[in-house]
Design a protein around this motif. Structure first.
Motif, short mmCIF file in Angstrom:
data_model
loop_
_atom_site.label_atom_id
_atom_site.label_comp_id
_atom_site.label_asym_id
_atom_site.label_seq_id
_atom_site.Cartn_x
_atom_site.Cartn_y
_atom_site.Cartn_z
N MET A 1 5.85 20.40 -14.38
CA MET A 1 6.63 19.29 -13.85
C MET A 1 5.74 18.35 -13.03
O MET A 1 5.87 17.15 -13.12
N LEU A 2 4.83 18.93 -12.22
CA LEU A 2 3.95 18.13 -11.39
C LEU A 2 3.02 17.28 -12.26
O LEU A 2 2.77 16.12 -11.94
N LYS A 3 2.55 17.84 -13.37
CA LYS A 3 1.68 17.07 -14.26
C LYS A 3 2.44 15.91 -14.89
O LYS A 3 1.89 14.84 -15.09
N GLN A 4 3.71 16.11 -15.18
CA GLN A 4 4.53 15.03 -15.73
C GLN A 4 4.70 13.92 -14.70
O GLN A 4 4.63 12.74 -15.03
N ILE A 5 4.92 14.30 -13.45
CA ILE A 5 5.08 13.32 -12.37
C ILE A 5 3.79 12.54 -12.19
O ILE A 5 3.81 11.31 -12.07
N GLN A 6 2.66 13.24 -12.20
CA GLN A 6 1.38 12.58 -12.05
C GLN A 6 1.14 11.60 -13.20
O GLN A 6 0.63 10.50 -13.00
N PHE A 60 13.74 16.50 -7.36
CA PHE A 60 12.75 17.49 -7.77
C PHE A 60 13.34 18.89 -7.73
O PHE A 60 14.27 19.16 -6.97
N GLU A 63 10.67 24.50 -7.18
CA GLU A 63 9.29 24.92 -7.38
C GLU A 63 8.29 23.79 -7.20
O GLU A 63 7.11 24.01 -7.00
N ASP A 64 8.78 22.55 -7.24
CA ASP A 64 7.90 21.39 -7.10
C ASP A 64 7.78 20.90 -5.66
O ASP A 64 6.96 20.01 -5.38
N PRO A 67 4.02 21.51 -3.70
CA PRO A 67 2.95 20.61 -4.16
C PRO A 67 3.28 19.14 -3.90
O PRO A 67 2.41 18.35 -3.56
N LEU A 68 4.55 18.79 -4.05
CA LEU A 68 4.97 17.42 -3.79
C LEU A 68 4.82 17.08 -2.31
O LEU A 68 4.36 15.99 -1.95
#
Length: 84
Positions: A1-6, A60, A63-64, A67-68
């Motif tokens: 999910m974090l990679k998608q946000i980035q 979000f 789990e995100d 890192p967020l």
């Protein structure tokens, strides 16, 4: 999910840079107000504000969150430093 946000952030930033670069070419004699030039991979104050605004409007998963939080904390610190 974090990679998608980035990926979304990077895509949005690239689009903003294209639009900002296009409109900036139409203003002659405009000088830069920033006395501290940024490297090509450093974000401007406006870009940081756009990212923080996007984060504010997004939902979000649990789990995100950590890192967020770390990412937003870095963005806020960079914003504070550049706003001085």
């Amino acid at each position: 999910m974090l990679k998608q946000i980035q990926a979304i952030f990077l895509f949005t930033l690239n689009k903003i840079k294209i639009v900002m670069g296009f409109t900036a070419n139409h203003f002659e004699g405009q000088t830069s107000q920033n006395t501290n030039p940024l490297s090509s991979n450093q974000l401007t104050v406006t870009e940081i504000e756009v990212l923080l605004s996007m984060v504010k409007r997004t939902t979000f998963l649990g789990e995100d969150i950590e890192p967020l939080y770390n990412l937003v904390n870095k963005l806020q610190n960079q914003h504070i430093e550049q706003s001085k």
